[in-house]
Design a protein around this motif. Structure first.
Motif, PDB file in Angstrom:
ATOM      1  N   GLU A   1       7.769  26.688 -11.307  1.00 39.76           N
ATOM      2  CA  GLU A   1       7.726  25.235 -11.297  1.00 39.76           C
ATOM      3  C   GLU A   1       8.822  24.704 -10.384  1.00 39.76           C
ATOM      4  O   GLU A   1       9.915  25.250 -10.313  1.00 39.76           O
ATOM      5  N   LEU A   2       8.516  23.638  -9.662  1.00 34.27           N
ATOM      6  CA  LEU A   2       9.499  22.974  -8.827  1.00 34.27           C
ATOM      7  C   LEU A   2       9.500  21.503  -9.190  1.00 34.27           C
ATOM      8  O   LEU A   2       8.449  20.893  -9.375  1.00 34.27           O
ATOM      9  N   SER A   3      10.673  20.913  -9.306  1.00 34.60           N
ATOM     10  CA  SER A   3      10.767  19.511  -9.680  1.00 34.60           C
ATOM     11  C   SER A   3      10.296  18.628  -8.536  1.00 34.60           C
ATOM     12  O   SER A   3      10.340  18.997  -7.373  1.00 34.60           O
ATOM     13  N   GLN A   4       9.834  17.425  -8.879  1.00 35.26           N
ATOM     14  CA  GLN A   4       9.327  16.502  -7.888  1.00 35.26           C
ATOM     15  C   GLN A   4      10.474  15.721  -7.236  1.00 35.26           C
ATOM     16  O   GLN A   4      11.528  15.507  -7.835  1.00 35.26           O
TER      17      GLN A   4
ATOM     18  N   PHE B   1       0.299  13.634   0.429  1.00 34.42           N
ATOM     19  CA  PHE B   1      -0.491  14.779  -0.015  1.00 34.42           C
ATOM     20  C   PHE B   1       0.420  15.699  -0.816  1.00 34.42           C
ATOM     21  O   PHE B   1       1.656  15.601  -0.757  1.00 34.42           O
ATOM     22  N   LEU B   2      -0.206  16.600  -1.575  1.00 37.05           N
ATOM     23  CA  LEU B   2       0.507  17.591  -2.374  1.00 37.05           C
ATOM     24  C   LEU B   2       0.015  18.980  -2.001  1.00 37.05           C
ATOM     25  O   LEU B   2      -1.192  19.193  -1.829  1.00 37.05           O
ATOM     26  N   PHE B   3       0.932  19.906  -1.890  1.00 37.53           N
ATOM     27  CA  PHE B   3       0.632  21.302  -1.595  1.00 37.53           C
ATOM     28  C   PHE B   3       0.684  22.059  -2.912  1.00 37.53           C
ATOM     29  O   PHE B   3       1.701  22.009  -3.621  1.00 37.53           O
TER      30      PHE B   3
ATOM     31  N   SER C   1       0.836  -1.211   0.000  1.00 41.42           N
ATOM     32  CA  SER C   1       0.000   0.000   0.000  1.00 41.42           C
ATOM     33  C   SER C   1       0.867   1.256   0.000  1.00 41.42           C
ATOM     34  O   SER C   1       0.563   2.231  -0.699  1.00 41.42           O
ATOM     35  N   LEU C   2       1.962   1.264   0.772  1.00 39.09           N
ATOM     36  CA  LEU C   2       2.874   2.411   0.778  1.00 39.09           C
ATOM     37  C   LEU C   2       3.518   2.597  -0.589  1.00 39.09           C
ATOM     38  O   LEU C   2       3.666   3.728  -1.081  1.00 39.09           O
ATOM     39  N   HIS C   3       3.911   1.491  -1.199  1.00 36.10           N
ATOM     40  CA  HIS C   3       4.499   1.523  -2.536  1.00 36.10           C
ATOM     41  C   HIS C   3       3.536   2.192  -3.509  1.00 36.10           C
ATOM     42  O   HIS C   3       3.929   3.058  -4.309  1.00 36.10           O
ATOM     43  N   GLN C   4       2.253   1.810  -3.439  1.00 40.08           N
ATOM     44  CA  GLN C   4       1.282   2.352  -4.384  1.00 40.08           C
ATOM     45  C   GLN C   4       1.023   3.832  -4.138  1.00 40.08           C
ATOM     46  O   GLN C   4       0.866   4.611  -5.088  1.00 40.08           O
ATOM     47  N   VAL C   5       0.977   4.246  -2.877  1.00 38.49           N
ATOM     48  CA  VAL C   5       0.774   5.667  -2.580  1.00 38.49           C
ATOM     49  C   VAL C   5       1.913   6.499  -3.160  1.00 38.49           C
ATOM     50  O   VAL C   5       1.687   7.576  -3.732  1.00 38.49           O
ATOM     51  N   ARG C   6       3.144   6.018  -3.052  1.00 45.26           N
ATOM     52  CA  ARG C   6       4.288   6.766  -3.586  1.00 45.26           C
ATOM     53  C   ARG C   6       4.224   6.867  -5.107  1.00 45.26           C
ATOM     54  O   ARG C   6       4.548   7.919  -5.682  1.00 45.26           O
ATOM     55  N   ARG C   7       3.815   5.803  -5.758  1.00 46.51           N
ATOM     56  CA  ARG C   7       3.658   5.861  -7.219  1.00 46.51           C
ATOM     57  C   ARG C   7       2.538   6.822  -7.599  1.00 46.51           C
ATOM     58  O   ARG C   7       2.662   7.612  -8.544  1.00 46.51           O
ATOM     59  N   ASP C   8       1.425   6.747  -6.869  1.00 45.48           N
ATOM     60  CA  ASP C   8       0.308   7.650  -7.150  1.00 45.48           C
ATOM     61  C   ASP C   8       0.696   9.114  -6.934  1.00 45.48           C
ATOM     62  O   ASP C   8       0.192  10.001  -7.639  1.00 45.48           O
ATOM     63  N   ARG C   9       1.567   9.364  -5.969  1.00 44.06           N
ATOM     64  CA  ARG C   9       1.993  10.744  -5.692  1.00 44.06           C
ATOM     65  C   ARG C   9       2.689  11.347  -6.912  1.00 44.06           C
ATOM     66  O   ARG C   9       2.428  12.503  -7.282  1.00 44.06           O
ATOM     67  N   LEU C  10       3.577  10.598  -7.529  1.00 35.05           N
ATOM     68  CA  LEU C  10       4.273  11.092  -8.719  1.00 35.05           C
ATOM     69  C   LEU C  10       3.311  11.318  -9.867  1.00 35.05           C
ATOM     70  O   LEU C  10       3.382  12.323 -10.584  1.00 35.05           O
ATOM     71  N   ASP C  11       2.390  10.382 -10.069  1.00 35.70           N
ATOM     72  CA  ASP C  11       1.429  10.507 -11.164  1.00 35.70           C
ATOM     73  C   ASP C  11       0.501  11.697 -10.937  1.00 35.70           C
ATOM     74  O   ASP C  11       0.229  12.479 -11.858  1.00 35.70           O
ATOM     75  N   MET C  12       0.023  11.851  -9.707  1.00 36.30           N
ATOM     76  CA  MET C  12      -0.883  12.952  -9.393  1.00 36.30           C
ATOM     77  C   MET C  12      -0.190  14.300  -9.538  1.00 36.30           C
ATOM     78  O   MET C  12      -0.764  15.263 -10.069  1.00 36.30           O
ATOM     79  N   ALA C  13       1.056  14.391  -9.078  1.00 38.48           N
ATOM     80  CA  ALA C  13       1.810  15.640  -9.212  1.00 38.48           C
ATOM     81  C   ALA C  13       1.991  16.010 -10.678  1.00 38.48           C
ATOM     82  O   ALA C  13       1.885  17.180 -11.055  1.00 38.48           O
ATOM     83  N   SER C  14       2.239  15.013 -11.515  1.00 40.97           N
ATOM     84  CA  SER C  14       2.420  15.271 -12.946  1.00 40.97           C
ATOM     85  C   SER C  14       1.139  15.810 -13.575  1.00 40.97           C
ATOM     86  O   SER C  14       1.167  16.756 -14.365  1.00 40.97           O
ATOM     87  N   GLN C  15      -0.009  15.214 -13.218  1.00 42.70           N
ATOM     88  CA  GLN C  15      -1.270  15.673 -13.798  1.00 42.70           C
ATOM     89  C   GLN C  15      -1.635  17.080 -13.320  1.00 42.70           C
ATOM     90  O   GLN C  15      -2.103  17.910 -14.105  1.00 42.70           O
ATOM     91  N   LEU C  16      -1.417  17.359 -12.050  1.00 40.39           N
ATOM     92  CA  LEU C  16      -1.749  18.682 -11.538  1.00 40.39           C
ATOM     93  C   LEU C  16      -0.819  19.755 -12.103  1.00 40.39           C
ATOM     94  O   LEU C  16      -1.241  20.878 -12.374  1.00 40.39           O
ATOM     95  N   ALA C  17       0.458  19.417 -12.273  1.00 45.10           N
ATOM     96  CA  ALA C  17       1.421  20.387 -12.794  1.00 45.10           C
ATOM     97  C   ALA C  17       1.107  20.802 -14.222  1.00 45.10           C
ATOM     98  O   ALA C  17       1.574  21.849 -14.683  1.00 45.10           O
ATOM     99  N   ALA C  18       0.316  19.995 -14.923  1.00 40.64           N
ATOM    100  CA  ALA C  18      -0.045  20.326 -16.301  1.00 40.64           C
ATOM    101  C   ALA C  18      -1.138  21.392 -16.372  1.00 40.64           C
ATOM    102  O   ALA C  18      -1.397  21.931 -17.454  1.00 40.64           O
ATOM    103  N   LEU C  19      -1.784  21.707 -15.258  1.00 36.15           N
ATOM    104  CA  LEU C  19      -2.816  22.746 -15.258  1.00 36.15           C
ATOM    105  C   LEU C  19      -2.167  24.120 -15.288  1.00 36.15           C
ATOM    106  O   LEU C  19      -1.289  24.405 -14.470  1.00 36.15           O
ATOM    107  N   PRO C  20      -2.566  25.000 -16.191  1.00 37.51           N
ATOM    108  CA  PRO C  20      -1.919  26.311 -16.315  1.00 37.51           C
ATOM    109  C   PRO C  20      -2.023  27.131 -15.043  1.00 37.51           C
ATOM    110  O   PRO C  20      -3.084  27.248 -14.435  1.00 37.51           O
ATOM    111  N   GLY C  21      -0.874  27.669 -14.631  1.00 34.09           N
ATOM    112  CA  GLY C  21      -0.835  28.563 -13.488  1.00 34.09           C
ATOM    113  C   GLY C  21      -0.842  27.877 -12.144  1.00 34.09           C
ATOM    114  O   GLY C  21      -0.701  28.542 -11.118  1.00 34.09           O
ATOM    115  N   LEU C  22      -0.990  26.552 -12.102  1.00 37.18           N
ATOM    116  CA  LEU C  22      -1.017  25.823 -10.834  1.00 37.18           C
ATOM    117  C   LEU C  22       0.400  25.364 -10.491  1.00 37.18           C
ATOM    118  O   LEU C  22       1.065  24.723 -11.301  1.00 37.18           O
ATOM    119  N   THR C  23       0.866  25.700  -9.292  1.00 37.16           N
ATOM    120  CA  THR C  23       2.200  25.310  -8.842  1.00 37.16           C
ATOM    121  C   THR C  23       2.082  24.135  -7.881  1.00 37.16           C
ATOM    122  O   THR C  23       1.310  24.186  -6.931  1.00 37.16           O
TER     123      THR C  23
END
Length: 544
Positions: free
Chosen positions: A519-522, A307-309, A277-299
């Motif tokens: 932008e800040l790298s993950q 969680f992501l800030f 479960s921890l492994h999956q949360v860490r993978r989901d974190r990277l995927d979620m950060a990538s999708q959110l970072a694609a939204l214009p103006g969202l940091t």
């Protein structure tokens, strides 16, 4: 119904309303998709839930075992000596007793952070020295600057959350050990590792081994967040036997409930599922950060938590986004305007499975940009009356050299309800600066409104005024700045120090920090746990 649901947020001070309250107000008895409460979505497994459901009658009918029995089982699982551990009814019970027993006069904490670390000591009359994390540096904690701040303030207790909540900032173990060495003369150092199980930047990041052999260090751990069981309320602390014993002696004999006991005793059979479960949360974190970072103006800021800030685009107001996401899309997000050191431009979004993330991104696109991407939702005259901005912290420190503003706390108390993005009255700018800034502010406002909005008719230019007669300029007096004198003895409650701010002083206007990176790298994904064995929650190796 929508008004009832959104009104729940205005009746809570430092936290979001409970899922039970939202479900009751929702009408159908079901809660929204939860991107607010930071728990593990993959654990317990459905089979574990079925097992607990089958035992529900016995669990809620009979007394649990004593806290000592449950603690001994947890310590056996984690390979920790029971004498060095105290279990609480959630980590907040332990924070409460740490404050009552071990915090004498003052406590330092970087902000923004978990609200109980600022609120609990203030409720018992302690001085809370808040060290503002800078948006321009990605909210990273500089331990050297924090140590200097503590020395300047004369603070006796230091707290560090690793990873920090809400931004997920992470500190490596060697840096924390150096900090503990440098602060060995303090009354107490608390390292809150409530979210450390979700970190993967280091294979053994915990400092519990250091805590057990040092006279003034406590490590705090949560179990509800890791195990996806916030409602059970259980957490633990690790310290040398003397410190742990002082806290343990104050806890009730049955402070842990039967659900907590049942879960602790079933964990030894489910180590592999937990690690996965921890492994999956860490993978989901990277995927979620990538999708959110694609939204214009969202940091999106780097995070080692579950969680992501994120910072909303310019012009978007967090309470409006939160309310619309809930009422229009049945999605609950954590707007961070009521966190000291943050502002309503920031959201904390919990890592969830990809199917939920796609729904989140779709909802944000509609709320922020309408039917297209590009123009953010305008800032509306709704939402909470309290917003504490990091931009205001930067501004206040810069203008006053960290000494604060006279009567600022009194102005904060007497300010009453304020609109979004409006906080403490700031120093009035010079007329020249106002005239120069007006066209820029107007342009920014127009660009944030999007297409199709009628523009006001242009006003006729006023008649030119005659130029005033020049006034003689007196010769400038030589500058003689007074040298800064370090404070001697305890600083009175509410009095700011050099580089430090009180709670009232960090409440201010919402604005982006000048020079903030877009932008800040993950954080890299390294150090996966071994799914074939139980991952030691204390970071002390593996058990069979």
């Amino acid at each position: 119904m929508a008004d009832n649901v959104t009104s729940l947020f205005r009746s809570t001070a430092a936290h979001s309303p409970s899922m039970a309250a939202l479900a009751r107000e929702g009408g159908d008895g079901t809660g929204p998709v939860d991107f607010c409460i930071p728990c593990n979505p993959y654990f317990p497994t459905p089979a574990m839930m079925d097992t607990m459901a089958a035992r529900l009658k016995d669990i809620i009918t009979y007394y649990p075992s004593s806290a000592d029995t449950i603690t001994a089982e947890l310590c056996n699982l984690l390979q920790l000596p029971p004498q060095a551990v105290a279990m609480g009814n959630g980590s907040t019970e332990l924070i409460t007793w740490i404050d009552h027993l071990l915090v004498r006069e003052s406590l330092a904490i970087p902000v923004p952070t978990f609200g109980r670390w600022t609120d609990q000591p203030m409720e018992t009359g302690k001085r809370v020295d808040m060290f503002p994390l800078q948006e321009s540096s990605g909210f990273a904690l500089d331990l050297a600057q924090y140590a200097e701040f503590i020395r300047t303030r004369g603070t006796r207790v230091a707290v560090i959350c690793n990873p920090n909540n809400p931004d997920g900032g992470f500190l490596h173990k060697h840096a924390l050990v150096q900090f503990m060495d440098a602060m060995a003369d303090l009354d107490l150092i608390v390292i809150d590792e409530s979210f450390l199980e979700f970190a993967d930047a280091e294979s053994e990041p915990s400092v519990v081994q250091e805590a057990m052999i040092r006279p003034n260090v406590i490590v705090l751990r949560s179990l509800g967040k890791n195990f996806g069981l916030h409602g059970i309320r259980f957490g633990y602390m690790v310290a040398n036997p003397s410190l742990a014993g002082r806290v343990r002696s104050m806890l009730p004999k049955w402070n842990l409930n039967a659900f907590a006991e049942y879960v602790v005793f079933m964990l030894k059979e489910h180590g592999a599922e937990y690690a996965q479960s921890l492994h999956q949360v860490r993978r989901d974190r990277l995927d979620m950060a990538s999708q959110l970072a694609a939204l214009p103006g969202l940091t999106v800021y780097p995070s080692q938590g579950n969680f992501l800030f994120v910072r909303l685009p310019v012009g978007a107001e967090g309470t409006v986004v939160r309310d619309r996401m809930l009422t229009e899309h049945r999605i609950l997000v954590r707007e961070c305007g009521n966190k000291i050191g943050s502002s309503s431009r920031f959201l904390r979004l919990v890592v969830r499975p990809q199917v939920d993330v796609r729904r989140l991104v779709s909802g944000l696109e509609q709320v922020l940009y309408g039917t297209r991407r590009g123009a953010a939702v305008p800032e509306l005259a709704q939402g909470t009356s309290y917003s504490s901005g990091t931009a205001a912290v930067d501004r206040l420190v810069g203008q006053t050299n960290g000494a604060g503003m006279q009567d600022l706390a009194a102005m904060a108390v007497g300010g009453g309800g304020m609109g979004p993005g409006v906080g403490m009255p700031m120093p009035v700018a010079q007329p020249v600066a106002v005239a120069a800034a007006a066209p820029m502010g107007a342009a920014a406002s127009m660009s944030s409104m999007g297409a199709g909005m009628p523009m006001p008719a242009q006003m006729p230019a006023p008649a030119p005024m005659p130029a005033p007669a020049p006034m003689p300029t007196p010769p400038p007096a030589p500058a003689t700045p007074a040298p800064f004198a370090p404070p001697s003895g305890p600083t009175p409650v509410g009095v700011p120090a050099r580089g430090g701010l009180t709670a009232a002083q960090v409440r201010g206007m919402t604005a982006p920090a000048p020079g903030a990176p877009q932008e800040l790298s993950q954080a890299p994904a390294t150090g996966w746990p071994n799914a074939q064995s139980w991952p030691n929650a204390a970071g002390m190796g593996q058990t069979g």
